[in-house]
Design a protein around this motif. Structure first.
Motif, PDB file in Angstrom:
ATOM      1  N   LEU A 121       2.620   6.143   4.393  1.00  0.00           N
ATOM      2  CA  LEU A 121       1.192   6.190   4.144  1.00  0.00           C
ATOM      3  C   LEU A 121       0.613   4.881   4.647  1.00  0.00           C
ATOM      4  CD1 LEU A 121       1.567   7.698   0.652  1.00  0.00           C
ATOM      5  CD2 LEU A 121       0.049   8.644   2.364  1.00  0.00           C
ATOM      6  N   VAL A 122      -0.491   4.975   5.343  1.00  0.00           N
ATOM      7  CA  VAL A 122      -1.169   3.789   5.856  1.00  0.00           C
ATOM      8  C   VAL A 122      -2.533   3.731   5.179  1.00  0.00           C
ATOM      9  CG1 VAL A 122      -2.003   2.596   7.905  1.00  0.00           C
ATOM     10  CG2 VAL A 122       0.032   4.047   8.054  1.00  0.00           C
ATOM     11  N   CYS A 123      -2.836   2.571   4.598  1.00  0.00           N
ATOM     12  CA  CYS A 123      -4.075   2.425   3.846  1.00  0.00           C
ATOM     13  C   CYS A 123      -4.817   1.170   4.291  1.00  0.00           C
ATOM     14  CB  CYS A 123      -3.787   2.294   2.352  1.00  0.00           C
ATOM     15  SG  CYS A 123      -2.666   3.532   1.709  1.00  0.00           S
ATOM     16  N   ALA A 124      -6.123   1.275   4.395  1.00  0.00           N
ATOM     17  CA  ALA A 124      -6.954   0.137   4.771  1.00  0.00           C
ATOM     18  C   ALA A 124      -8.144   0.049   3.820  1.00  0.00           C
ATOM     19  CB  ALA A 124      -7.436   0.285   6.208  1.00  0.00           C
ATOM     20  N   ILE A 125      -8.482  -1.176   3.469  1.00  0.00           N
ATOM     21  CA  ILE A 125      -9.620  -1.425   2.579  1.00  0.00           C
ATOM     22  C   ILE A 125     -10.858  -1.709   3.430  1.00  0.00           C
ATOM     23  CG2 ILE A 125     -10.535  -2.933   0.759  1.00  0.00           C
ATOM     24  CD1 ILE A 125      -8.208  -1.333  -0.258  1.00  0.00           C
ATOM     25  N   ASN A 126     -11.934  -0.993   3.131  1.00  0.00           N
ATOM     26  CA  ASN A 126     -13.241  -1.182   3.770  1.00  0.00           C
ATOM     27  C   ASN A 126     -13.230  -1.024   5.290  1.00  0.00           C
ATOM     28  OD1 ASN A 126     -14.573  -1.630   1.314  1.00  0.00           O
ATOM     29  ND2 ASN A 126     -14.012  -3.783   1.337  1.00  0.00           N
ATOM     30  N   LYS A 127     -12.345  -0.173   5.784  1.00  0.00           N
ATOM     31  CA  LYS A 127     -12.339   0.153   7.219  1.00  0.00           C
ATOM     32  C   LYS A 127     -11.626   1.475   7.402  1.00  0.00           C
ATOM     33  CE  LYS A 127     -10.228  -3.158   9.356  1.00  0.00           C
ATOM     34  NZ  LYS A 127      -9.400  -4.120  10.051  1.00  0.00           N
ATOM     35  N   ASP A 128     -11.823   2.085   8.560  1.00  0.00           N
ATOM     36  CA  ASP A 128     -11.121   3.334   8.832  1.00  0.00           C
ATOM     37  C   ASP A 128      -9.726   3.008   9.385  1.00  0.00           C
ATOM     38  OD1 ASP A 128     -11.370   2.706  11.537  1.00  0.00           O
ATOM     39  OD2 ASP A 128     -12.997   4.108  11.880  1.00  0.00           O
ATOM     40  N   LEU A 129      -8.989   4.017   9.733  1.00  0.00           N
ATOM     41  CA  LEU A 129      -7.610   3.832  10.176  1.00  0.00           C
ATOM     42  C   LEU A 129      -7.457   3.846  11.694  1.00  0.00           C
ATOM     43  CD1 LEU A 129      -5.784   6.068   7.540  1.00  0.00           C
ATOM     44  CD2 LEU A 129      -6.043   3.587   7.529  1.00  0.00           C
TER      45      LEU A 129
END
Length: 169
Positions: A107-115
């Motif tokens: 799983l790839v997760c980013a805060i306050n941005k898209d992937l």
């Protein structure tokens, strides 16, 4: 079929974007990019996450702690991994929940941005988060969280409760 899900982290108004990558061929490169700060994301071992809501709860807690300047780790990404774990040992939490070089799903997760940045780097297939549950290692989750049979009946709710209550126990 949506390949990415976004949650608002209600404690701070931040957002988290979560995507599920399978058949990943370059996990060591991805991990190194995260460690070097070239990829502003967290990569999570997907076999330990039955539903993206579990990550959203851990991320919400991490964002709240960041806003209060009381994180136990050095970044919001590692704070998410720490909050996912039932352990209070930071190193063990990062090792257990962070994707390893040998993992081919994550799983790839980013805060306050898209992937989009992660999608350029990951050499694999982005899959629907609905297929996440079938990748879940319930035996390992039972062991990690010391779950009882009754808690296994509603695994997602049990994990959310454990994550939310971690610091108060």
């Amino acid at each position: 079929m949506k390949l990415e899900v976004d949650y608002e982290l209600t404690s701070t108004g931040d957002r988290i974007s979560i995507g599920f990558a399978q058949n990943v061929k370059n996990t060591p490169e991805i991990r190194q990019a995260v460690l070097d700060g070239k990829l502003d994301a967290v990569v999570i071992k997907s076999s330990l996450i039955p539903d993206p809501l579990v990550i959203a709860v851990a991320a919400n807690k991490a964002a709240l702690y960041k806003s209060r300047n009381c994180m136990r780790t050095r970044s919001i990404q590692t704070e998410i991994l720490y909050n996912l774990s039932s352990s209070t040992n930071i190193s063990q939490s990062l090792k257990t929940f962070g994707a390893e070089d040998k993992d081919n799903t994550m799983l790839v997760c980013a805060i306050n941005k898209d992937l989009s940045e992660a999608k350029e780097l990951v050499d694999g297939e982005w899959s629907s988060l609905q297929s996440l549950h079938s990748d879940c290692d319930t035996k390992q989750l039972r062991k990690l969280y010391k779950l009882k049979d009754e808690e296994m009946k509603n695994l997602v709710n049990s994990l959310i409760s454990k994550i939310a209550a971690k610091d108060s126990m």
